[in-house]
Design an enzyme around this catalytic site. Structure first.
Site, PDB file in Angstrom:
ATOM      1  N   THR A  43     -20.880  52.503   7.623  1.00 30.61           N
ATOM      2  CA  THR A  43     -22.025  52.586   7.580  1.00 30.61           C
ATOM      3  C   THR A  43     -21.783  50.844   8.579  1.00 30.61           C
ATOM      4  O   THR A  43     -22.739  51.353   9.463  1.00 30.61           O
ATOM      5  CB  THR A  43     -22.922  52.246   6.836  1.00 30.61           C
ATOM      6  OG1 THR A  43     -22.978  53.379   6.500  1.00 30.61           O
ATOM      7  CG2 THR A  43     -24.579  51.674   7.382  1.00 30.61           C
ATOM      8  N   HIS A  51     -26.885  61.555  17.277  1.00 32.33           N
ATOM      9  CA  HIS A  51     -26.441  62.457  18.747  1.00 32.33           C
ATOM     10  C   HIS A  51     -27.835  63.426  17.985  1.00 32.33           C
ATOM     11  O   HIS A  51     -28.415  63.472  17.366  1.00 32.33           O
ATOM     12  CB  HIS A  51     -25.349  62.901  17.775  1.00 32.33           C
ATOM     13  CG  HIS A  51     -24.165  62.231  17.371  1.00 32.33           C
ATOM     14  ND1 HIS A  51     -23.798  61.741  18.966  1.00 32.33           N
ATOM     15  CD2 HIS A  51     -23.329  61.608  17.042  1.00 32.33           C
ATOM     16  CE1 HIS A  51     -22.936  60.947  18.813  1.00 32.33           C
ATOM     17  NE2 HIS A  51     -22.545  60.897  17.523  1.00 32.33           N
ATOM     18  N   VAL A 174     -17.661  51.319  -9.395  1.00 34.76           N
ATOM     19  CA  VAL A 174     -18.397  52.221 -10.941  1.00 34.76           C
ATOM     20  C   VAL A 174     -17.395  52.201 -11.324  1.00 34.76           C
ATOM     21  O   VAL A 174     -16.298  53.199 -10.560  1.00 34.76           O
ATOM     22  CB  VAL A 174     -19.250  53.618 -10.459  1.00 34.76           C
ATOM     23  CG1 VAL A 174     -18.751  55.156 -11.337  1.00 34.76           C
ATOM     24  CG2 VAL A 174     -20.653  53.107 -10.046  1.00 34.76           C
ATOM     25  N   CYS A 443     -20.461  29.004  16.042  1.00 36.89           N
ATOM     26  CA  CYS A 443     -21.088  29.051  14.692  1.00 36.89           C
ATOM     27  C   CYS A 443     -20.782  29.019  13.189  1.00 36.89           C
ATOM     28  O   CYS A 443     -21.642  29.092  12.572  1.00 36.89           O
ATOM     29  CB  CYS A 443     -22.512  29.741  15.002  1.00 36.89           C
ATOM     30  SG  CYS A 443     -22.090  31.625  14.912  1.00 36.89           S
TER      31      CYS A 443
HETATM   32  C1  LIG Z   1     -15.184  55.485  14.283  1.00 38.44           C
HETATM   33  C2  LIG Z   1     -16.725  55.787  12.887  1.00 38.44           C
HETATM   34  C3  LIG Z   1     -17.339  56.504  15.480  1.00 38.44           C
HETATM   35  C4  LIG Z   1     -18.676  57.134  13.868  1.00 38.44           C
HETATM   36  N1  LIG Z   1     -19.700  57.192  14.862  1.00 38.44           N
HETATM   37  C5  LIG Z   1     -21.151  57.789  14.614  1.00 38.44           C
HETATM   38  C6  LIG Z   1     -22.359  57.639  16.007  1.00 38.44           C
HETATM   39  O1  LIG Z   1     -22.292  56.941  16.404  1.00 38.44           O
HETATM   40  N2  LIG Z   1     -22.987  58.149  14.818  1.00 38.44           N
HETATM   41  C7  LIG Z   1     -23.240  59.425  13.525  1.00 38.44           C
HETATM   42  O2  LIG Z   1     -24.579  59.545  13.075  1.00 38.44           O
HETATM   43  N3  LIG Z   1     -21.991  58.743  12.800  1.00 38.44           N
HETATM   44  C8  LIG Z   1     -21.487  58.204  13.486  1.00 38.44           C
HETATM   45  N4  LIG Z   1     -19.874  57.383  12.057  1.00 38.44           N
HETATM   46  C9  LIG Z   1     -20.082  58.506  11.221  1.00 38.44           C
HETATM   47  C10 LIG Z   1     -20.583  57.236  10.032  1.00 38.44           C
HETATM   48  O3  LIG Z   1     -20.252  56.219  10.189  1.00 38.44           O
HETATM   49  C11 LIG Z   1     -20.952  58.035   8.645  1.00 38.44           C
HETATM   50  O4  LIG Z   1     -21.395  59.091   8.377  1.00 38.44           O
HETATM   51  C12 LIG Z   1     -21.965  57.193   7.694  1.00 38.44           C
HETATM   52  O5  LIG Z   1     -22.121  55.755   8.448  1.00 38.44           O
HETATM   53  C13 LIG Z   1     -21.520  57.709   6.256  1.00 38.44           C
HETATM   54  O6  LIG Z   1     -22.237  56.885   5.099  1.00 38.44           O
HETATM   55  P1  LIG Z   1     -22.601  56.868   4.014  1.00 38.44           P
HETATM   56  O7  LIG Z   1     -23.688  56.096   3.261  1.00 38.44           O
HETATM   57  O8  LIG Z   1     -22.068  58.768   3.490  1.00 38.44           O
HETATM   58  O9  LIG Z   1     -20.826  55.794   3.779  1.00 38.44           O
HETATM   59  P2  LIG Z   1     -20.614  54.460   3.472  1.00 38.44           P
HETATM   60  O10 LIG Z   1     -21.194  53.557   4.298  1.00 38.44           O
HETATM   61  O11 LIG Z   1     -19.189  53.907   3.798  1.00 38.44           O
HETATM   62  O12 LIG Z   1     -21.244  54.259   2.347  1.00 38.44           O
HETATM   63  C14 LIG Z   1     -20.600  54.409   1.031  1.00 38.44           C
HETATM   64  C15 LIG Z   1     -20.710  53.224   0.008  1.00 38.44           C
HETATM   65  O13 LIG Z   1     -20.147  54.138  -1.317  1.00 38.44           O
HETATM   66  C16 LIG Z   1     -19.305  52.226  -1.647  1.00 38.44           C
HETATM   67  N5  LIG Z   1     -18.984  53.052  -2.669  1.00 38.44           N
HETATM   68  C17 LIG Z   1     -17.756  53.573  -2.896  1.00 38.44           C
HETATM   69  N6  LIG Z   1     -17.168  54.377  -4.215  1.00 38.44           N
HETATM   70  C18 LIG Z   1     -17.795  53.308  -4.576  1.00 38.44           C
HETATM   71  C19 LIG Z   1     -17.679  52.794  -6.568  1.00 38.44           C
HETATM   72  N7  LIG Z   1     -16.949  53.378  -7.132  1.00 38.44           N
HETATM   73  N8  LIG Z   1     -19.543  52.323  -6.816  1.00 38.44           N
HETATM   74  C20 LIG Z   1     -19.854  51.707  -6.062  1.00 38.44           C
HETATM   75  N9  LIG Z   1     -20.190  52.133  -5.034  1.00 38.44           N
HETATM   76  C21 LIG Z   1     -18.854  52.506  -4.395  1.00 38.44           C
HETATM   77  C22 LIG Z   1     -19.030  51.936  -0.850  1.00 38.44           C
HETATM   78  O14 LIG Z   1     -18.494  50.543  -1.302  1.00 38.44           O
HETATM   79  C23 LIG Z   1     -20.231  52.495  -0.023  1.00 38.44           C
HETATM   80  O15 LIG Z   1     -20.893  51.041   0.648  1.00 38.44           O
HETATM   81  C24 LIG Z   1     -18.826  57.310  13.144  1.00 38.44           C
HETATM   82  C25 LIG Z   1     -17.675  57.228  12.157  1.00 38.44           C
HETATM   83  C26 LIG Z   1     -17.228  56.342  11.689  1.00 38.44           C
HETATM   84  C27 LIG Z   1     -15.696  56.253  10.793  1.00 38.44           C
END
Ligand SMILES: Cc1cc2nc3c(=O)[nH]c(=O)nc-3n(C[C@H](O)[C@H](O)[C@H](O)COP(=O)(O)OP(=O)(O)OC[C@H]3O[C@@H](n4cnc5c(N)ncnc54)[C@H](O)[C@@H]3O)c2cc1C
Length: 480
Positions: A43, A51, A174, A443
């Site tokens: 994130t 998109h 976890v 800063c």
């Molecule tokens: C380079 C790049 C560009 C992208 N560009 C776009 C874009 O322009 N538009 C778009 O829609 N998407 C984009 N994406 C995709 C988007 O970033 C992801 O789909 C999205 O951030 C996923 O969110 P999430 O909450 O599933 O995962 P994350 O943000 O990874 O959150 C998962 C959380 O789970 C926590 N966690 C993991 N294991 C444990 C555990 N054992 N115990 C407790 N907590 C845990 C982690 O610490 C983390 O904070 C892009 C991704 C990348 C890498």
């Protein structure tokens, strides 16, 4: 031991959006996050593009949530007070072959429910974005595309969820998940154990671990790494410009941001899990790809390059949003690779349906408030508003971050909100102190002192990012 109806593992944009969606019901909900702050996984490392949804193959899980997520962003941004710009986008074509691909995308987009898609010629391209390459012979115009600041969205959703009673437990990785006598889950973290009737796996790149611990599906993950480049503010933010996509990638995209920067996003290479290095070859590919779309782009104005990993489930290459077929009570919001940001509000909506299917009584809370009071943005306030703030508290007049015009009072507010910032990067994500062209050169030490004062700790206990990342190691001259 604390008992919850629902425990969400993962405080990224997906976990926070789900928490916000479910907070409208009379349920006890906890979000458990391994890091010391929310929005620290993928994130915090993406292009922020909402998109429109013409890209995923029809019938896939991605296709179902992408277009709907994009649609929901308008309402979410109004209710949660985060910046969202629905500016439209263009996919540029440079050959007849490209144009055939655009026609395919248009048809696919319509099947996915994306409205207003249109093939346009060079004159209309220039009307929409005068800086788009004059070499482009046609384009797919998509009016619903937009962009957000992805961590602002996650933080806004988390704040609204917290205000509606969701408990956030940070620094709580976890470690084990056990079955309770009544078929629920006992979740063991480094901070505490808790019980939950329903467990939601929103653990991003670690979703396979959580699924395994909970007795759910076996998944093998790939880390599809992407580099991103940020350029300094432009006089006018660029409309998102996409190249014609390849079968595996959307290609290098150039876009403005809600703060007026330009972002070039993103490469896609499978790399070792956790690799957030930036690579010279990737940066070169980004700059070359961007120049093809916007020839006058001044690539000397780069202020930052960073990388993140997309959580890809091998063999599926789609989101997995469903009730586990192996373990009752487990809901998977797994494999949320791109476009997870664009889809997050719709993923939350879908998870709400799945929770209902689990048999939990979803009784609306009488006191649910969908609105969040957004923090004050001093930089964009009018002169009169700025003056009034300074008269209220002189800390509004003490500018700490000169690049982004962030005063001390805004940083204090970022720390005191719930869940508030506990690190220098957490402050940066909430109010942009350190986000500008000097990248915190001026800063950072001031932000460390403000954090230490507010959190009542020593400056050497203030982390840059996660626990164990100190900036200061101790006083150089005792007593100073
Ligand atoms: C380079 C790049 C560009 C992208 N560009 C776009 C874009 O322009 N538009 C778009 O829609 N998407 C984009 N994406 C995709 C988007 O970033 C992801 O789909 C999205 O951030 C996923 O969110 P999430 O909450 O599933 O995962 P994350 O943000 O990874 O959150 C998962 C959380 O789970 C926590 N966690 C993991 N294991 C444990 C555990 N054992 N115990 C407790 N907590 C845990 C982690 O610490 C983390 O904070 C892009 C991704 C990348 C890498």
């Amino acid at each position: 031991m604390d008992r919850y109806d629902i425990v969400i593992v993962g405080g990224g944009i997906v976990g926070c959006a789900i928490a916000r969606q479910l907070a409208r019901y009379d349920l006890a909900i906890a979000v458990v996050e391994a890091a010391n702050d929310i929005a620290c996984g993928s994130t915090k490392a993406n292009g922020g593009l909402v998109h429109a949804g013409y890209d995923p193959a029809p019938g896939t899980c991605k296709a179902r949530v992408n277009a709907r997520g994009c649609e929901l962003y308008g309402r979410w941004s109004e209710e949660l007070g985060f910046a969202f710009r629905r500016c439209g986008s263009m996919v540029l074509a440079f050959s007849d072959g490209d144009r055939a691909q655009l026609e395919r995308l248009r048809v696919q987009g319509e099947r996915n429910g994306v409205q207003g898609l249109e093939l346009i010629g060079p004159d209309v391209i220039r009307e929409h974005e005068p800086r788009a390459s004059a070499e482009a012979t046609s384009a797919l115009w998509c009016p619903s595309t937009g962009y957000v600041d992805p961590f602002e969205v996650a933080i806004a959703a988390a704040e609204n969820a917290a205000a509606n009673g969701v408990a956030f437990m940070r620094e709580a990785p976890v470690r084990a998940i056990e079955r309770t006598g009544d078929g629920g889950f006992r979740i063991v973290t480094d901070r505490a154990a808790m019980e939950g009737r329903v467990l939601i796996n929103a653990a991003g790149n670690e979703c396979a671990d959580i699924s395994r611990m909970a007795g759910g599906e076996t998944m093998e993950m790939a880390w599809r790494q992407g580099n991103i480049v940020v350029l300094d503010h432009e006089a006018r933010p660029l409309m998102p410009l996409y190249p014609t996509p390849t079968p595996v990638s959307k290609g290098v995209i150039v876009t403005g941001t809600v703060h007026g920067n330009t972002v070039i996003t993103a490469t896609a290479h499978e790399r070792a899990a956790g690799d957030t290095e930036t690579y010279a070859d990737d940066i070169e590919a980004l700059l070359a790809g961007a120049r093809k779309l916007v020839p006058d782009l001044d690539c000397r104005r780069v202020v930052r390059a960073f990388a993140g990993g997309r959580a890809v489930i091998r063999g599926l290459n789609d989101f997995m949003i469903r009730r586990s077929s192996c373990r009752p009570g487990l809901i998977q919001a797994a494999g949320i690779q791109s476009p997870g940001v664009a889809s997050a509000p719709a993923i939350a909506e879908r998870v709400e349906e799945l929770v209902r299917e689990e048999g939990l009584a979803l009784a609306p809370r009488a006191d649910w408030d969908p609105h969040r009071c957004a923090p004050t943005d001093f930089d964009t306030a009018s002169l009169e508003q700025q003056q009034a703030l300074i008269e209220l508290d002189p800390a509004w007049g003490r500018i700490v971050c000169r690049c982004e015009t962030v005063p001390e009072a805004e940083i204090v507010e970022a720390i005191r909100r719930d869940p508030g910032a506990v690190s220098v990067e957490g402050v940066k994500r909430r109010c942009r102190a350190g986000m500008g062209r000097c990248q915190s050169g001026f800063c950072q030490s001031k932000v460390v002192r403000i954090l230490a004062r507010e959190l009542e700790c020593d400056p050497w206990d203030v982390p840059l990012e996660d626990a164990g990342s100190p900036i200061v190691y101790g006083p150089v001259k005792e007593g100073r």
